[in-house]
Design an enzyme around this catalytic site. Structure first.
Site, PDB file in Angstrom:
ATOM      1  N   HIS A  23      -2.560  -2.313  -9.577  1.00 48.60           N
ATOM      2  CA  HIS A  23      -3.510  -1.715  -8.650  1.00 48.60           C
ATOM      3  C   HIS A  23      -4.760  -2.580  -8.618  1.00 48.60           C
ATOM      4  CE1 HIS A  23      -5.975   1.299  -6.646  1.00 48.60           C
ATOM      5  NE2 HIS A  23      -4.833   1.863  -6.300  1.00 48.60           N
ATOM      6  N   ASP A  63       2.563   5.524  -6.779  1.00 46.49           N
ATOM      7  CA  ASP A  63       3.840   5.424  -6.063  1.00 46.49           C
ATOM      8  C   ASP A  63       5.045   5.314  -6.984  1.00 46.49           C
ATOM      9  OD1 ASP A  63       2.876   5.539  -3.452  1.00 46.49           O
ATOM     10  OD2 ASP A  63       2.178   3.479  -3.578  1.00 46.49           O
ATOM     11  N   HIS A  81       0.873  -1.187   0.000  1.00 44.33           N
ATOM     12  CA  HIS A  81       0.000   0.000   0.000  1.00 44.33           C
ATOM     13  C   HIS A  81       0.905   1.230   0.000  1.00 44.33           C
ATOM     14  CE1 HIS A  81      -3.468   2.419   0.623  1.00 44.33           C
ATOM     15  NE2 HIS A  81      -3.732   2.182   1.896  1.00 44.33           N
TER      16      HIS A  81
HETATM   17  N1  ACO Z   1       4.710  -6.859 -10.305  1.00 46.57           N
HETATM   18  C1  ACO Z   1       4.576  -8.080 -10.890  1.00 46.57           C
HETATM   19  N2  ACO Z   1       3.435  -8.758 -10.965  1.00 46.57           N
HETATM   20  C2  ACO Z   1       2.348  -8.178 -10.427  1.00 46.57           C
HETATM   21  C3  ACO Z   1       2.397  -6.913  -9.802  1.00 46.57           C
HETATM   22  C4  ACO Z   1       3.630  -6.252  -9.767  1.00 46.57           C
HETATM   23  N3  ACO Z   1       3.755  -5.050  -9.212  1.00 46.57           N
HETATM   24  N4  ACO Z   1       1.169  -6.597  -9.349  1.00 46.57           N
HETATM   25  C5  ACO Z   1       0.373  -7.621  -9.674  1.00 46.57           C
HETATM   26  N5  ACO Z   1       1.076  -8.581 -10.328  1.00 46.57           N
HETATM   27  C6  ACO Z   1       0.557  -9.808 -10.885  1.00 46.57           C
HETATM   28  C7  ACO Z   1       0.207 -10.804  -9.801  1.00 46.57           C
HETATM   29  O1  ACO Z   1       1.299 -11.658  -9.499  1.00 46.57           O
HETATM   30  C8  ACO Z   1      -0.933 -11.554 -10.454  1.00 46.57           C
HETATM   31  O2  ACO Z   1      -0.383 -12.459 -11.392  1.00 46.57           O
HETATM   32  P1  ACO Z   1      -1.088 -13.910 -11.608  1.00 46.57           P
HETATM   33  O3  ACO Z   1      -2.441 -13.593 -12.177  1.00 46.57           O
HETATM   34  O4  ACO Z   1      -0.175 -14.618 -12.551  1.00 46.57           O
HETATM   35  O5  ACO Z   1      -1.156 -14.543 -10.257  1.00 46.57           O
HETATM   36  C9  ACO Z   1      -1.673 -10.487 -11.227  1.00 46.57           C
HETATM   37  O6  ACO Z   1      -0.682  -9.494 -11.525  1.00 46.57           O
HETATM   38  C10 ACO Z   1      -2.824  -9.848 -10.470  1.00 46.57           C
HETATM   39  O7  ACO Z   1      -2.303  -9.297  -9.293  1.00 46.57           O
HETATM   40  P2  ACO Z   1      -2.981  -9.380  -7.871  1.00 46.57           P
HETATM   41  O8  ACO Z   1      -1.902  -9.442  -6.839  1.00 46.57           O
HETATM   42  O9  ACO Z   1      -4.013 -10.449  -7.836  1.00 46.57           O
HETATM   43  O10 ACO Z   1      -3.691  -7.999  -7.806  1.00 46.57           O
HETATM   44  P3  ACO Z   1      -4.191  -7.294  -6.499  1.00 46.57           P
HETATM   45  O11 ACO Z   1      -5.299  -6.416  -6.915  1.00 46.57           O
HETATM   46  O12 ACO Z   1      -4.448  -8.259  -5.420  1.00 46.57           O
HETATM   47  O13 ACO Z   1      -2.915  -6.443  -6.046  1.00 46.57           O
HETATM   48  C11 ACO Z   1      -1.388  -4.707  -5.692  1.00 46.57           C
HETATM   49  C12 ACO Z   1      -2.783  -5.094  -6.236  1.00 46.57           C
HETATM   50  C13 ACO Z   1      -1.250  -5.156  -4.234  1.00 46.57           C
HETATM   51  C14 ACO Z   1      -1.271  -3.199  -5.724  1.00 46.57           C
HETATM   52  C15 ACO Z   1      -0.310  -5.372  -6.574  1.00 46.57           C
HETATM   53  O14 ACO Z   1      -0.441  -4.911  -7.909  1.00 46.57           O
HETATM   54  C16 ACO Z   1       1.101  -5.116  -6.068  1.00 46.57           C
HETATM   55  O15 ACO Z   1       1.570  -5.839  -5.178  1.00 46.57           O
HETATM   56  N6  ACO Z   1       1.808  -4.064  -6.630  1.00 46.57           N
HETATM   57  C17 ACO Z   1       3.121  -3.721  -6.164  1.00 46.57           C
HETATM   58  C18 ACO Z   1       3.027  -2.887  -4.894  1.00 46.57           C
HETATM   59  C19 ACO Z   1       2.499  -1.506  -5.158  1.00 46.57           C
HETATM   60  O16 ACO Z   1       2.953  -0.800  -6.037  1.00 46.57           O
HETATM   61  N7  ACO Z   1       1.550  -1.077  -4.296  1.00 46.57           N
HETATM   62  C20 ACO Z   1       0.979   0.258  -4.350  1.00 46.57           C
HETATM   63  C21 ACO Z   1      -0.428   0.217  -4.816  1.00 46.57           C
HETATM   64  S1  ACO Z   1      -1.064   1.842  -4.954  1.00 46.57           S
HETATM   65  C22 ACO Z   1      -1.373   2.313  -3.381  1.00 46.57           C
HETATM   66  O17 ACO Z   1      -1.657   1.566  -2.488  1.00 46.57           O
HETATM   67  C23 ACO Z   1      -1.221   3.694  -3.093  1.00 46.57           C
END
Ligand code: ACO
Length: 446
Positions: free
Chosen positions: A324, A380, A285
């Protein structure tokens, strides 16, 4: 019994006369049909409770770990269309607010639903400015932290500590009291944040300066050294103000959900804000901005980007600042931040990490792994580069998110408190553990 029609057939066959805002569900275990009302494209899981095989059954529930398709509230504060990349506070687009508004004006809008008149804004700014001091005992409390304590840990603790200084804040259904705590929280967050930063440097604490703007005063408390009067750089002051606007609210994210959840037990707003700040601290987050910068430093050079992306695609790492839960398009805030980064670089010099960031974005936006998953830069991704260029250490990045988000948290908390449909947050679970077992004596355990 005739098999149920598929959704597509139903839609094409439903005439204007037979159209009802209801959903018909057939339980294939019993063959029974149920009709549940639809409002705002949602159904209420409680209406499913009547779906039972036997009268003694508990009834049907929905299972939605991480609430990915469950609305926990109705809200008038923030609108997001994740597919289109749209973000609006109280109906105003984030682009227009970033261009024309100030953080304090936007905070007022988020909290009270309308842009303030001139006198309302003057009054609001006056009250925020006159609630920036914290009790001297907070300084003693801060002194107990190690010099290398993470400022988010200090912020979470000191916000929670404010609860003990303002016991009247427990009067949460008193509008006057809520307004007072709102002034205090929005006014004191920058002071607590700056004090935490100065503590980590071993520098004397700088007290608020009421002649300066909200962000100007924050910069003063962070960076003033021997000058009698601190003069914030106007470009950096405005940049920070815009960044604060962009971070002010984001509907039901993890930290707002924590704020509403803790607030739903009628805890005071300081304790609820501490909980929300703690939720924000996580690297998935608000802690992501810190992790983005650490990632860019780890990548080290543009040439290393393909190797890093390969690791991401192999599931060994995350591309921090990408992806996201809601945006399946470019985060509208990230677009504004990217543009602002160049403006800041004109003032303080180009941050060399920008080239690595741009290369990550270029490769990711073309690569099937990211395209298929609709992973785009989020807010971010570029903020860390600006913060670093402005002289902030990486540990302060999530703090810079928590300060402006406080207005959103309070708005969400107040909306929850005044919503007659809301009760203490208490989800259900699907129990998958053992059935009843007999206690095993010690000598019989393996
Ligand atoms: N890098 C690589 N792969 C990713 C990323 C990433 N940053 N984000 C998602 N994925 C992949 C997941 O592994 C998943 O792959 P799969 O379908 O093969 O299993 C797919 O994309 C879907 O991702 P989920 O994790 O199911 O998506 P969710 O909605 O649960 O997660 C989150 C969203 C937590 C923001 C995620 O994208 C992440 O961890 N990003 C990196 C951290 C980040 O930048 N957070 C800030 C968010 S903005 C904020 O809070 C202000």
């Amino acid at each position: 019994m005739t098999p149920p029609k598929t959704g597509t057939l139903m839609n094409s066959e439903t005439s204007a006369e037979t159209r009802r805002d209801t959903l018909t569900i057939t339980d294939n275990r019993t063959g029974k049909q149920y009709e549940v009302p639809i409002k705002n494209d949602t159904i209420r899981p409680i209406d499913l409770r009547k779906i039972k095989v036997n009268d003694a059954d508990f009834g049907m529930m929905t299972y939605d770990p991480s609430f990915s398709n469950t609305a926990s509230c109705a809200s008038k504060i923030t609108y997001i269309d994740g597919d289109q990349g749209i973000l609006r506070y109280r109906g105003y687009s984030i682009e227009e607010l970033a261009e024309k508004s100030t953080y304090l004006e936007t905070a007022y809008l988020i909290l009270y639903g309308e842009l303030p008149t001139q006198s309302q804004l003057a009054d609001w700014s006056y009250h925020i400015t006159h609630h920036t001091f914290v009790h001297e005992s907070i300084k003693k409390f801060l002194d107990g932290f190690h010099y290398d304590a993470h400022p988010m840990g200090m912020l979470i603790s000191t916000v929670a500590a404010l609860s003990t200084f303002y016991p009247e804040s427990k009067d949460i259904f008193n509008a006057e009291s809520r307004r007072k705590q709102t002034y205090r929280l929005i006014g004191k967050m920058p002071t607590l944040a700056a004090f935490s930063y100065r503590h980590s440097l071993g520098m004397p604490l700088v007290y608020p300066d009421n002649d300066l703007s909200y962000t100007g005063n924050f910069l003063n408390m962070l960076f003033r050294t021997t000058e009698l009067k601190y003069k914030p750089n106007p470009t950096l002051e405005r940049t920070l103000d815009i960044l604060f606007i962009l971070h002010a609210d984001h509907e039901q994210n993890c930290s707002s959900t924590a704020m509403r959840g803790v607030g739903s037990s009628h805890a005071d707003p300081y304790c609820a804000t501490a909980a929300a700040t703690a939720a924000l601290y996580g690297p998935l987050h608000g802690g992501a901005n810190e992790q983005v910068l650490r990632m860019l430093l780890e990548i080290g050079s543009v040439n290393n980007v393909p190797a890093y992306v390969k690791q991401v695609k192999a599931g060994e790492k995350l591309l921090m600042g990408f992806g996201h839960r809601i945006y399946k398009n470019y985060d509208p805030r990230a677009k504004i931040v990217k543009r602002m980064a160049y403006e800041v670089f004109e003032t303080v010099g180009r941050n060399p990490l920008i080239d690595i960031a741009l290369e990550c974005e270029r490769i990711a936006l073309e690569d099937e792994y990211f395209v298929k998953r609709k992973l785009y830069p989020n807010v971010d991704f570029y903020t860390g580069l600006i913060y670093q260029s402005m002289g902030f250490p990486v540990t302060m990045f999530p703090v810079l998110f928590a300060i402006p988000r406080t207005s959103g948290w309070i708005a969400q908390w107040e909306e929850m408190l005044l919503d007659s449909e809301q009760k203490i947050a208490r989800p259900r679970q699907v129990y998958t553990g053992y059935d009843l077992r007999s206690y095993t004596p010690m000598d019989a355990r393996k």
